[in-house]
Design an enzyme around this catalytic site. Structure first.
Site, short mmCIF file in Angstrom:
data_model
loop_
_atom_site.label_atom_id
_atom_site.label_comp_id
_atom_site.label_asym_id
_atom_site.label_seq_id
_atom_site.Cartn_x
_atom_site.Cartn_y
_atom_site.Cartn_z
N THR A 137 0.70 -1.05 0.07
CA THR A 137 0.05 -0.08 -0.02
C THR A 137 0.83 1.32 0.11
OG1 THR A 137 -1.55 -1.31 1.09
CG2 THR A 137 -1.91 1.14 1.23
N GLU A 175 -3.34 -4.81 -2.94
CA GLU A 175 -3.93 -6.08 -2.19
C GLU A 175 -5.13 -5.95 -1.21
OE1 GLU A 175 -3.67 -6.80 1.29
OE2 GLU A 175 -2.44 -5.18 1.69
N CYS A 284 -2.95 -2.29 9.31
CA CYS A 284 -3.27 -1.36 7.92
C CYS A 284 -4.16 -0.31 8.25
CB CYS A 284 -4.20 -2.38 7.29
SG CYS A 284 -3.21 -3.79 6.81
C1 UGA Z 1 -7.73 -4.58 6.24
C2 UGA Z 1 -8.89 -4.68 5.05
O1 UGA Z 1 -10.04 -5.08 5.57
C3 UGA Z 1 -8.40 -5.42 3.98
O2 UGA Z 1 -9.09 -5.17 2.84
C4 UGA Z 1 -6.91 -4.83 3.35
O3 UGA Z 1 -6.22 -5.43 2.37
C5 UGA Z 1 -5.84 -4.90 4.64
O4 UGA Z 1 -6.51 -3.97 5.85
C6 UGA Z 1 -4.54 -4.12 4.17
O5 UGA Z 1 -4.57 -3.10 3.84
O6 UGA Z 1 -3.61 -4.92 4.10
P1 UGA Z 1 -7.24 -6.48 8.12
O7 UGA Z 1 -6.37 -5.20 8.77
O8 UGA Z 1 -6.65 -7.80 7.98
O9 UGA Z 1 -7.67 -5.90 6.51
O10 UGA Z 1 -8.38 -6.62 8.81
P2 UGA Z 1 -9.88 -6.02 9.09
O11 UGA Z 1 -10.77 -7.34 9.11
O12 UGA Z 1 -10.34 -5.18 8.06
O13 UGA Z 1 -10.01 -5.34 10.35
C7 UGA Z 1 -9.56 -4.20 10.65
C8 UGA Z 1 -9.87 -3.87 11.99
O14 UGA Z 1 -11.13 -3.25 12.25
C9 UGA Z 1 -9.74 -4.95 13.13
O15 UGA Z 1 -9.02 -4.36 14.35
C10 UGA Z 1 -11.27 -5.35 13.59
O16 UGA Z 1 -11.44 -5.78 14.83
C11 UGA Z 1 -11.76 -3.86 13.08
N1 UGA Z 1 -13.16 -3.81 12.81
C12 UGA Z 1 -13.79 -4.37 11.61
C13 UGA Z 1 -14.38 -3.26 13.65
O17 UGA Z 1 -13.89 -2.66 14.60
N2 UGA Z 1 -15.49 -3.36 13.35
C14 UGA Z 1 -15.96 -3.66 12.20
O18 UGA Z 1 -17.10 -3.85 11.83
C15 UGA Z 1 -14.83 -4.50 11.23
#
Ligand code: UGA
Length: 457
Positions: A137, A175, A284
């Site tokens: 990114t 990605e 991220c």
């Molecule tokens: C995120 C993006 O979802 C991916 O599409 C992207 O590729 C990635 O970053 C990146 O840039 O590499 P990730 O950080 O692995 O992925 O995880 P997520 O599932 O998106 O969750 C991120 C954070 O948001 C976590 O701490 C999760 O607990 C929080 N979250 C997620 C919430 O607090 N509420 C939600 O409704 C969803």
């Protein structure tokens, strides 16, 4: 069709390509393994020799479900190799992905030192046409800078005056992998974004991803880079919106889960990423939101909306700590059990995990912290001082004055709360992810506090 049959079916009629991936961190490894899985010949390159040695032996240094099994399989059938030298690794490759880290500088800018170094090394090892693809990114216009770096560093023997005697392209292919389900995200993407400046680059990237039969979005490189930043930032907006809502719900006595459900049925809004909790973490969102704010400032736009998204995210952790302090009354010497440390389930990643700020704030008030996480303990040991680790949730509950649910691991969904209650000194549960919203824990005699459930007064 299972993953195996699906891959074999999809491979029919595609050109196998030789691909190098520079950077064997999270993104690089998942990309390398999955590209091998869909039929290409892959070499993953990393300058950390001890990491390369472990990978060659089939050991993955991170926890990602399914990754190690696929890695071992493709090492065995020689579709996946490892090297620590860009020169050796990339010489036969047509396409070279850059998947090195882009950490935050102190001022929030993305630090592109590794990207520049790799671009220079790729230039020095050029021997034929190469398509260089940024996967990490990066801020908009990084592709142009990579192209310039390569142009300036291509060996003299391939130059005649200002004219280059060998051809190359730079493309962007961001990605969208979520930790914990990265393989499935790779194999079944909502879309594959490719930012290209030439038809040749587009053709190669289409060929690489052909087996996935995914929707391809083709743009210029600047737009592709922005799609990534904008997507992550927009998801962060949704989360912070839900978190702000949760604060209002607590004050007016409404339930954020019902509000999110009611909103989510509107197809224009959607239910996903509206889960209120203790804020987003990970490697991220916090970094990318910050980098997007900086990028906007540099381009002359003050992105106040994203600044507020960041503030709400920070406040959410502080509000959780305030709630615990209020309900515990006296925090000093209270034993607090923390269920979950990693920033989300199915990962051992502790980067920017909300657990860090929450535990440190409670420790500073004199609380004694016990913790359990299925995968995150090892990585958390260098972050915390004075935390004692338990072998399972029941051992954790023993003697606790309160339990905090921080990470919604699957195994935490099915706990025996009778057993938990009898192990605790006093039955208080603070549910930072609304995991137990349907479990009627009050009926079992717990004082239960969720996020934005209108129940904190
Ligand atoms: C995120 C993006 O979802 C991916 O599409 C992207 O590729 C990635 O970053 C990146 O840039 O590499 P990730 O950080 O692995 O992925 O995880 P997520 O599932 O998106 O969750 C991120 C954070 O948001 C976590 O701490 C999760 O607990 C929080 N979250 C997620 C919430 O607090 N509420 C939600 O409704 C969803």
């Amino acid at each position: 069709m299972g993953l195996k049959e699906e891959a074999a079916h999809n491979r029919k009629g595609i050109e196998k390509m030789k691909i190098a991936i520079v950077g064997s961190g999270y993104v690089g490894l998942v990309t390398g393994v999955c590209l091998a899985h869909i039929g290409h010949d892959i070499v993953c390159i990393d300058n950390d020799r001890s990491k390369v040695k472990k990978l060659k032996e089939g050991h993955v240094p991170i926890y990602e479900p399914g990754l190690e099994a696929l890695l071992k399989k493709y090492i065995k059938n020689k579709k996946l190799k490892f090297s620590y030298s860009i020169k050796d690794g990339a010489k036969e490759a047509t396409a070279i992905f850059i998947a090195v880290g882009t950490p935050s500088k102190k001022n929030g800018d993305a630090d592109l030192t590794y990207v520049e170094n790799v671009a220079r090394e790729i230039a020095l090892s050029m021997n034929d046409y190469k398509l260089v693809i940024e996967k990490s990114t990066v801020p908009a216009a990084t592709g142009k800078r990579i192209e310039r770096t390569i142009r300036l560093n291509i060996p003299k023997k391939y130059k005649k005056g200002n004219k280059l005697l060998l051809d190359f392209d730079v493309a962007s292919n961001p990605e969208f992998l979520r930790e914990g389900c990265a393989i499935d995200d790779f194999m079944n993407p909502d879309r594959v974004v490719i930012g290209v400046q030439s038809k040749k680059a587009e053709k190669i990237l289409r060929e690489i991803y052909k087996p996935l039969k995914a929707k391809m979005i083709v743009t210029d490189t600047n737009s592709a880079e922005l799609i990534k930043h904008a997507s992550n930032s927009f998801l962060a907006v949704k989360i912070s919106f839900a978190n702000a809502l949760s604060q209002i719900c607590d004050h007016v006595g409404a339930d954020v889960l019902k509000v999110a459900e009611g909103m989510g049925f509107d197809k224009r809004i959607g239910r996903s990423f509206l889960n209120a909790g203790i804020g987003y973490g990970g490697s991220c969102f916090p970094k990318d939101v910050e980098a997007f704010i900086r990028l906007s400032e540099k381009s002359g736009y003050n992105f106040e909306l994203l600044k507020e998204v960041r503030n709400i995210n920070e406040d959410q952790k502080a509000a959780f700590v305030r709630l615990i302090e209020d309900k515990l009354w006296i925090v000093k010497n209270k034993v607090i059990g923390v269920l979950g440390l990693a920033f989300k389930p199915d990962t051992d990643d502790m980067r920017n995990a909300p657990s860090i700020d929450i535990i440190k704030a409670l420790q500073s008030e004199g609380a004694k912290i016990k913790a359990y996480d299925p995968q995150g303990v090892q990585n958390s040991k260098s972050i915390f001082k004075g935390v004692t680790y338990s072998k399972d949730p029941y051992a954790l509950a023993k003697g606790c004055d309160a339990l905090l649910l921080i990470t919604e691991w699957e195994e935490f969904k099915k706990l025996n709360f009778k057993k938990i209650k009898s192990a605790m000194r006093q039955p208080l549960i603070f549910d930072g992810r609304n995991l137990y919203h349907d479990d009627n824990l009050e009926k079992l005699g717990f004082e239960y506090y969720g996020i934005g459930r209108g129940d904190i007064s």
